[in-house]
Design an enzyme around this catalytic site. Structure first.
Site, mmCIF file in Angstrom:
data_model
loop_
_atom_site.group_PDB
_atom_site.id
_atom_site.type_symbol
_atom_site.label_atom_id
_atom_site.label_comp_id
_atom_site.label_asym_id
_atom_site.label_seq_id
_atom_site.Cartn_x
_atom_site.Cartn_y
_atom_site.Cartn_z
ATOM 1 C CB SER A 1 -0.943 0.010 1.207
ATOM 2 O OG SER A 1 -1.908 -0.999 1.063
ATOM 3 C CB THR B 1 -3.534 4.493 2.017
ATOM 4 O OG1 THR B 1 -3.389 3.080 1.960
ATOM 5 C CG2 THR B 1 -4.221 5.007 0.758
ATOM 6 C CD GLU C 1 -6.588 3.816 3.262
ATOM 7 O OE1 GLU C 1 -6.244 4.442 4.280
ATOM 8 O OE2 GLU C 1 -5.985 2.812 2.853
ATOM 9 C CG HIS D 1 -4.268 -8.544 4.507
ATOM 10 N ND1 HIS D 1 -3.220 -9.091 3.820
ATOM 11 C CD2 HIS D 1 -4.209 -7.207 4.278
ATOM 12 C CE1 HIS D 1 -2.538 -8.129 3.197
ATOM 13 N NE2 HIS D 1 -3.133 -6.969 3.458
ATOM 14 C CG ASP E 1 -3.976 0.171 -2.038
ATOM 15 O OD1 ASP E 1 -4.972 -0.579 -2.197
ATOM 16 O OD2 ASP E 1 -3.457 0.363 -0.925
ATOM 17 C CG HIS F 1 -1.468 -6.651 -0.924
ATOM 18 N ND1 HIS F 1 -0.622 -5.593 -0.739
ATOM 19 C CD2 HIS F 1 -2.293 -6.660 0.147
ATOM 20 C CE1 HIS F 1 -0.917 -4.984 0.386
ATOM 21 N NE2 HIS F 1 -1.929 -5.609 0.950
HETATM 22 MG MG MG Z 1 -4.367 1.747 3.428
HETATM 23 ZN ZN ZN Z 2 -2.792 -4.970 2.690
#
Ligand code: MG
Ligand code: ZN
Length: 383
Positions: A106, A159, A273, A282, A320, A347
């Protein structure tokens, strides 16, 4: 109604409750997080598609961390086939690869979106040589525009940090917090109070913020009342809690920030965000992903309300990266049930959706690099 009848009804209801609880127990703990059972849907409004200007005066950048197409569609199913995202008529895809990874984190993902340069995983607003690179938020500030950041994570997390800080490593939370003081950001709302107050260098950044004219608030209800001035809303020590447990309210925080920033005649740039869609991915937890997705979409609704009314505001919604390789293996548009499977807790590399609404939105279609998104915004704002 006589007493006997009431007793019989209570008994039937009780047995039903027991039965449904037993039913639930037959599902293993592991599986119970894979299926979102369906909840109360919200109404999705349709907003006008005619705008005052050809180029935007204000830009609202919205990042769903880890929000792949599947997370979007899971939310869409949960809300019975519609999201506020339906209002976005210009749609594209963003390639998320970082300078040193087929799969980005990120920090590199955030820096690509904020500064328009590919960098290494872990980098916060710095290039591959760890040299600071100017972000679109800082460019907006240079032009006299108002600026803001809102997130459901700590405001010092990768982020939001990518828009305001310059650090070689995403874990340098105290240094990232100190970087906020080097800017004139007008509004920021998120967690991370601890990184401003409990520090190795013994500085109390909240008192420094106050000296700089910020109202420093910790309570969401108080934050929601602020109408003008500089605002630092630090709603939790670290990250805000999971939706719907958290006291920090992303739609209301967004509305509050937009109303404050709108007072600047030169326009504004804000990044908002939905941080925890990623954490649901996750955790391979469908319920977590869907709840966070729906909270984020309702926040998009607040941004749309503002932008449709204003007519000079561009909204970009993207991610992202994708998280979890989420796949929908079942669902029901009538009940809102969604069932997902996840091949990984990390990810993934797949491109993510880009949605645009407002003046200039037509520039955000087709397949693009994540860095192109920042470059296009900079161009549209005349930077
Ligand atoms: Mg973030
Ligand atoms: Zn992550």
């Amino acid at each position: 109604m006589n007493l006997k009848l009431i007793l019989v009804l209570v008994l039937i209801f009780g047995v039903q409750q027991l039965y449904s609880q037993e039913n639930y127990k037959t599902i293993s703990k592991e599986d119970s997080t894979k299926t979102y059972p369906g909840g109360k849907p919200y109404e999705v409004k349709t907003f006008k598609q005619k705008f005052k200007a050809k180029k935007p005066k204000n830009v609202i950048m919205m990042i769903g961390d880890g929000m792949g197409t599947t997370a979007v569609f899971a939310g869409l199913t949960a809300n019975r086939g519609h999201l506020f995202l339906d209002n976005f008529k210009h749609v594209g895809f963003s390639k998320t690869q970082s300078s040193n990874g087929y799969i980005t984190d990120s920090a590199a993902g955030g820096t690509a979106l904020s500064a328009g340069q590919k960098t290494y995983n872990g980098a916060i607003g710095v290039n591959t040589d760890t040299v600071a690179i100017k972000t679109v938020l800082e460019m907006a500030e240079d032009k006299g525009m108002a600026t803001g950041l809102v997130s459901t994570s700590a405001i010092t997390h990768a982020t939001p940090a990518s828009y305001i800080a310059h650090q070689g490593s995403r874990g340098s939370y105290e240094d990232i917090a100190a970087d906020f003081l080097k800017t004139d950001i007008d509004v920021f709302i998120g967690g991370g109070y601890k990184h401003f107050t409990v520090r190795k260098d013994k500085r109390d950044l909240t008192s420094e913020l106050k000296q700089k004219g910020y109202l420093v608030l910790r309570d969401m209800d108080e934050i929601a009342k602020v109408k003008s001035g500089k605002l630092a809303g630090l709603t939790s020590d670290e990250h805000n809690e999971v939706y719907p447990k958290r006291k920090m309210n992303l739609p209301i925080a967004t509305q509050t920030a937009l109303n404050i920033l709108d007072q600047n005649k030169k326009g504004f740039f804000i990044m908002i965000e939905g941080s925890q869609i990623d954490w649901g991915g996750h955790a391979n937890n469908t319920i977590y992903v869907v709840n966070e997705m729906l909270d984020f979409d309702q926040t998009i609704g607040k941004a749309l309300e503002f932008a449709a009314n204003d007519g000079e505001t561009l909204i970009i919604v993207t991610a992202d990266h994708e998280t979890g390789g989420m796949a929908l293996t079942g669902g029901d548009m009538k009940t809102g049930m969604v069932k997902a499977a996840f091949p990984t807790g990390e990810h993934t590399a797949v491109m993510v959706p880009v949605f645009a609404y407002g003046p200039g939105a037509e520039n955000f279609t087709g397949i693009m690099e994540n860095t192109d998104i920042a470059k296009k915004i900079m161009k549209l704002l005349g930077f």
